[in-house]
Design a protein around this motif. Sequence first.
Motif, PDB file in Angstrom:
ATOM      1  N   ASN A 155       0.793  -1.223   0.000  1.00 43.69           N
ATOM      2  CA  ASN A 155       0.000   0.000   0.000  1.00 43.69           C
ATOM      3  C   ASN A 155       0.828   1.277   0.000  1.00 43.69           C
ATOM      4  O   ASN A 155       0.294   2.370   0.210  1.00 43.69           O
ATOM      5  CB  ASN A 155      -0.931   0.025   1.222  1.00 43.69           C
ATOM      6  CG  ASN A 155      -2.079  -0.949   1.106  1.00 43.69           C
ATOM      7  OD1 ASN A 155      -2.557  -1.224   0.015  1.00 43.69           O
ATOM      8  ND2 ASN A 155      -2.514  -1.497   2.232  1.00 43.69           N
ATOM      9  N   THR A 156       2.127   1.167  -0.187  1.00 43.03           N
ATOM     10  CA  THR A 156       2.962   2.360  -0.139  1.00 43.03           C
ATOM     11  C   THR A 156       4.112   2.236  -1.120  1.00 43.03           C
ATOM     12  O   THR A 156       4.487   1.126  -1.514  1.00 43.03           O
ATOM     13  CB  THR A 156       3.507   2.585   1.285  1.00 43.03           C
ATOM     14  OG1 THR A 156       4.213   3.831   1.335  1.00 43.03           O
ATOM     15  CG2 THR A 156       4.441   1.463   1.695  1.00 43.03           C
ATOM     16  N   VAL A 272       0.897   0.392  10.206  1.00 46.27           N
ATOM     17  CA  VAL A 272       1.407   1.729   9.886  1.00 46.27           C
ATOM     18  C   VAL A 272       2.821   1.651   9.312  1.00 46.27           C
ATOM     19  O   VAL A 272       3.215   2.477   8.493  1.00 46.27           O
ATOM     20  CB  VAL A 272       1.365   2.623  11.140  1.00 46.27           C
ATOM     21  CG1 VAL A 272       2.069   3.955  10.888  1.00 46.27           C
ATOM     22  CG2 VAL A 272      -0.080   2.870  11.563  1.00 46.27           C
ATOM     23  N   ASP A 275       2.054   1.244   5.774  1.00 54.53           N
ATOM     24  CA  ASP A 275       1.018   2.110   5.219  1.00 54.53           C
ATOM     25  C   ASP A 275       0.802   3.289   6.169  1.00 54.53           C
ATOM     26  O   ASP A 275      -0.042   3.220   7.068  1.00 54.53           O
ATOM     27  CB  ASP A 275      -0.283   1.331   5.029  1.00 54.53           C
ATOM     28  CG  ASP A 275      -1.363   2.169   4.350  1.00 54.53           C
ATOM     29  OD1 ASP A 275      -1.083   3.335   4.018  1.00 54.53           O
ATOM     30  OD2 ASP A 275      -2.474   1.657   4.160  1.00 54.53           O
ATOM     31  N   PRO A 276       1.551   4.377   5.981  1.00 55.53           N
ATOM     32  CA  PRO A 276       1.466   5.523   6.894  1.00 55.53           C
ATOM     33  C   PRO A 276       0.066   6.113   7.006  1.00 55.53           C
ATOM     34  O   PRO A 276      -0.252   6.761   8.000  1.00 55.53           O
ATOM     35  CB  PRO A 276       2.442   6.533   6.274  1.00 55.53           C
ATOM     36  CG  PRO A 276       3.390   5.703   5.476  1.00 55.53           C
ATOM     37  CD  PRO A 276       2.576   4.572   4.938  1.00 55.53           C
ATOM     38  N   ASP A 277      -0.778   5.919   6.001  1.00 49.04           N
ATOM     39  CA  ASP A 277      -2.133   6.466   6.024  1.00 49.04           C
ATOM     40  C   ASP A 277      -3.147   5.504   6.630  1.00 49.04           C
ATOM     41  O   ASP A 277      -4.347   5.768   6.607  1.00 49.04           O
ATOM     42  CB  ASP A 277      -2.579   6.817   4.599  1.00 49.04           C
ATOM     43  CG  ASP A 277      -1.713   7.900   3.981  1.00 49.04           C
ATOM     44  OD1 ASP A 277      -1.261   8.794   4.726  1.00 49.04           O
ATOM     45  OD2 ASP A 277      -1.478   7.839   2.762  1.00 49.04           O
ATOM     46  N   GLU A 279      -4.170   4.773   9.558  1.00 57.56           N
ATOM     47  CA  GLU A 279      -5.034   5.205  10.648  1.00 57.56           C
ATOM     48  C   GLU A 279      -6.330   5.835  10.164  1.00 57.56           C
ATOM     49  O   GLU A 279      -7.302   5.905  10.909  1.00 57.56           O
ATOM     50  CB  GLU A 279      -4.294   6.174  11.554  1.00 57.56           C
ATOM     51  CG  GLU A 279      -3.214   5.497  12.377  1.00 57.56           C
ATOM     52  CD  GLU A 279      -2.521   6.456  13.305  1.00 57.56           C
ATOM     53  OE1 GLU A 279      -2.810   6.432  14.512  1.00 57.56           O
ATOM     54  OE2 GLU A 279      -1.685   7.232  12.821  1.00 57.56           O
ATOM     55  N   SER A 280      -6.364   6.286   8.930  1.00 63.53           N
ATOM     56  CA  SER A 280      -7.571   6.923   8.407  1.00 63.53           C
ATOM     57  C   SER A 280      -8.567   5.913   7.863  1.00 63.53           C
ATOM     58  O   SER A 280      -9.684   6.270   7.486  1.00 63.53           O
ATOM     59  CB  SER A 280      -7.216   7.907   7.281  1.00 63.53           C
ATOM     60  OG  SER A 280      -6.698   7.201   6.165  1.00 63.53           O
ATOM     61  N   GLU A 281      -8.166   4.616   7.824  1.00 59.97           N
ATOM     62  CA  GLU A 281      -9.030   3.624   7.215  1.00 59.97           C
ATOM     63  C   GLU A 281     -10.051   3.088   8.209  1.00 59.97           C
ATOM     64  O   GLU A 281      -9.823   3.035   9.415  1.00 59.97           O
ATOM     65  CB  GLU A 281      -8.184   2.466   6.662  1.00 59.97           C
ATOM     66  CG  GLU A 281      -7.225   2.933   5.559  1.00 59.97           C
ATOM     67  CD  GLU A 281      -6.391   1.792   5.016  1.00 59.97           C
ATOM     68  OE1 GLU A 281      -6.667   0.635   5.389  1.00 59.97           O
ATOM     69  OE2 GLU A 281      -5.480   2.052   4.236  1.00 59.97           O
TER      70      GLU A 281
END
Length: 290
Positions: A155-156, A272, A275-277, A279-281
């Motif tokens: 994812n990154t 995380v 996939d640094p983003d 937490e928004s999922e």
Amino acid sequence: MEEPDLEGSTAFITGTTRGIGKEIALALAENGCNIVSTGKTVDDSESDLEGTIHKTAEACREKGVEAHAIQLDVRDPENVHSSVEEAIDEFGEVDTVINNASAIQIANVKQLPADRFDLMTEVNVRGTYLVNRAFLPHLKEIGGGWILSNSPPVNTDRSPGKAAYAWSKMGMSFVTLSLDGELARHDIGCNTFWPLTAIDTRATRYFGLGTEDDWREPRIVADAVLEILKRDPAECSGNSFYTEELLREAGVEDFSEYNVVEGSDPDPMSAVMFDPDFESEDVIRDSFDG
């Protein structure tokens, strides 16, 4: 959770001397699956780390299944080929392949020597490639089965501070998920699984990836693998699963039983990391409610 009936199945698992690999082997054995225990360690008498492929095999036999230990260096193509042949000769059929063996070093590019980069690439990506490739003719011949890898969703496109490790782990996923398209007509379920939180393992402790408050037990990963194996490989393929997602679908609402420290509230460190983003999922809210 409803347990799967794995009677008559045989799993070839890499990296079973301790930690997650051993926990997966024991969980599958508990549900009737024969085990091929593989790894490099055959003698721990002079080591401060307890665990060998033979001890894991014996622990599986104590659960009433057949188990066979094979010393394996996944970096060596000839060793991989001979180990696969030995496993098939021993059991007749091996229908489940689980790529768990992995090398880890958390460091930025400046700090990480080239030989450590090579080690992680060879063990994680190349090792997964070699083991999967060696089993393809057999899985096709027996009419299906599973190829599963302990690796994260892709994812990154960057991972500062841990580029080499992240590249190698996502490479395991890339190889495994690519096989979904190559084996679509053969009823072979190719999937990956990965925990949201850090797991209490030798590597987690050695590299100081948080504290015990941040960790869950290896059992959560093993339970998630069991959930995958309850499905039909012809219909369940090409997925990157988070362990908590699988277990929530199976009816688990309270994940505290897996926490290393009672009453702790682990963050999704493992998710995380890749996939640094994350937490928004939505999955983070679903899996950590309560």
